[in-house]
Write a protein that holds these residues in place. Structure first.
Motif, PDB file in Angstrom:
ATOM      1  N   SER A 201       0.824  -1.197   0.000  1.00  0.00           N
ATOM      2  CA  SER A 201       0.000   0.000   0.000  1.00  0.00           C
ATOM      3  C   SER A 201       0.865   1.256   0.000  1.00  0.00           C
ATOM      4  CB  SER A 201      -0.898   0.000   1.241  1.00  0.00           C
ATOM      5  OG  SER A 201      -1.790  -1.084   1.219  1.00  0.00           O
ATOM      6  N   PRO A 202       0.250   2.417  -0.228  1.00  0.00           N
ATOM      7  CA  PRO A 202       1.018   3.665  -0.172  1.00  0.00           C
ATOM      8  C   PRO A 202       1.742   3.869   1.166  1.00  0.00           C
ATOM      9  CG  PRO A 202      -1.053   4.067  -1.264  1.00  0.00           C
ATOM     10  CD  PRO A 202      -1.111   2.656  -0.744  1.00  0.00           C
ATOM     11  N   ASP A 203       1.169   3.361   2.252  1.00  0.00           N
ATOM     12  CA  ASP A 203       1.835   3.510   3.551  1.00  0.00           C
ATOM     13  C   ASP A 203       2.837   2.400   3.825  1.00  0.00           C
ATOM     14  OD1 ASP A 203      -0.843   2.192   5.720  1.00  0.00           O
ATOM     15  OD2 ASP A 203       0.266   1.311   4.052  1.00  0.00           O
ATOM     16  N   SER A 204       3.123   1.593   2.791  1.00  0.00           N
ATOM     17  CA  SER A 204       4.102   0.500   2.833  1.00  0.00           C
ATOM     18  C   SER A 204       3.650  -0.709   3.647  1.00  0.00           C
ATOM     19  CB  SER A 204       5.468   0.977   3.332  1.00  0.00           C
ATOM     20  OG  SER A 204       6.045   1.875   2.402  1.00  0.00           O
ATOM     21  N   SER A 205       2.379  -0.770   4.013  1.00  0.00           N
ATOM     22  CA  SER A 205       1.881  -2.013   4.594  1.00  0.00           C
ATOM     23  C   SER A 205       1.765  -3.042   3.473  1.00  0.00           C
ATOM     24  CB  SER A 205       0.535  -1.799   5.271  1.00  0.00           C
ATOM     25  OG  SER A 205      -0.415  -1.310   4.362  1.00  0.00           O
ATOM     26  N   ALA A 206       1.983  -4.303   3.806  1.00  0.00           N
ATOM     27  CA  ALA A 206       2.069  -5.337   2.774  1.00  0.00           C
ATOM     28  C   ALA A 206       1.170  -6.522   3.096  1.00  0.00           C
ATOM     29  CB  ALA A 206       3.510  -5.806   2.619  1.00  0.00           C
ATOM     30  N   VAL A 207       0.729  -7.168   2.047  1.00  0.00           N
ATOM     31  CA  VAL A 207      -0.076  -8.380   2.145  1.00  0.00           C
ATOM     32  C   VAL A 207       0.566  -9.432   1.254  1.00  0.00           C
ATOM     33  CG1 VAL A 207      -2.309  -9.406   1.594  1.00  0.00           C
ATOM     34  CG2 VAL A 207      -2.208  -7.175   2.712  1.00  0.00           C
ATOM     35  N   TYR A 208       0.555 -10.681   1.712  1.00  0.00           N
ATOM     36  CA  TYR A 208       1.167 -11.768   0.967  1.00  0.00           C
ATOM     37  C   TYR A 208       0.197 -12.934   0.819  1.00  0.00           C
ATOM     38  CZ  TYR A 208       5.451  -9.287   2.180  1.00  0.00           C
ATOM     39  OH  TYR A 208       6.423  -8.326   2.333  1.00  0.00           O
ATOM     40  N   ALA A 209       0.331 -13.623  -0.297  1.00  0.00           N
ATOM     41  CA  ALA A 209      -0.385 -14.871  -0.458  1.00  0.00           C
ATOM     42  C   ALA A 209       0.182 -15.891   0.529  1.00  0.00           C
ATOM     43  CB  ALA A 209      -0.229 -15.388  -1.882  1.00  0.00           C
ATOM     44  N   ASP A 210      -0.653 -16.804   0.983  1.00  0.00           N
ATOM     45  CA  ASP A 210      -0.206 -17.798   1.956  1.00  0.00           C
ATOM     46  C   ASP A 210       0.977 -18.612   1.429  1.00  0.00           C
ATOM     47  OD1 ASP A 210      -3.541 -18.606   3.250  1.00  0.00           O
ATOM     48  OD2 ASP A 210      -2.118 -17.013   3.764  1.00  0.00           O
ATOM     49  N   SER A 211       1.000 -18.835   0.127  1.00  0.00           N
ATOM     50  CA  SER A 211       2.034 -19.675  -0.469  1.00  0.00           C
ATOM     51  C   SER A 211       3.432 -19.062  -0.398  1.00  0.00           C
ATOM     52  CB  SER A 211       1.683 -19.996  -1.922  1.00  0.00           C
ATOM     53  OG  SER A 211       1.542 -18.799  -2.660  1.00  0.00           O
ATOM     54  N   VAL A 212       3.517 -17.748  -0.181  1.00  0.00           N
ATOM     55  CA  VAL A 212       4.828 -17.084  -0.165  1.00  0.00           C
ATOM     56  C   VAL A 212       5.126 -16.407   1.166  1.00  0.00           C
ATOM     57  CG1 VAL A 212       4.647 -16.696  -2.651  1.00  0.00           C
ATOM     58  CG2 VAL A 212       4.066 -14.839  -1.067  1.00  0.00           C
TER      59      VAL A 212
END
Length: 128
Positions: free
Chosen positions: A52-63
């Motif tokens: 996101s613009p605030d550098s929060s991140a989301v990842y797929a479970d596989s990675v």
């Protein structure tokens, strides 16, 4: 019109690491969320991660726990650090950006239909 160019792909042995880069032609990159996707041979494109613009991140479970997404707004580059690579990580990796001003452009998630601008992709092959 945004232009995205991926680089950094290649051939790596299982357990190895690669860092992908996505260069974006947008001097206000800090406004945008950016996603990474991949398409494995014979499979549909899937979301890997987004930031996101605030550098929060989301990842797929596989990675999760193996990949790290980051951004350098000053250089207009988004990175995907990939560690402990597995053969099932093989595929073409794409970066993408949602259209500015949509209701979800800051937190688009990993659904590819929410992204409007795409790069051409970079091949990652994990094999011994």
């Amino acid at each position: 019109q945004l232009h995205l160019v991926e680089s950094g792909g290649g051939l790596v042995q299982p357990g190895g690491s690669l860092t992908l880069s996505c260069t974006v032609s947008e001097f206000n990159l800090e406004r945008y969320a950016i996603g990474w996707f991949r398409r494995a041979p014979g499979k549909a494109r899937e979301g890997v991660s987004y930031i996101s613009p605030d550098s929060s991140a989301v990842y797929a479970d596989s990675v999760k726990g193996r990949f790290t997404i980051s951004r350098d707004n000053a250089k207009n580059i988004i990175y995907l650090q990939m560690n402990s690579l597995k053969p099932e990580d093989t595929g073409v990796y794409f970066c993408a950006v949602p259209r500015f001003g949509t209701s979800y452009y800051r937190t688009p998630g990993l659904a590819d239909y929410k992204y409007d601008y795409w790069g051409q992709g970079t091949q990652v092959t994990v094999s011994s």
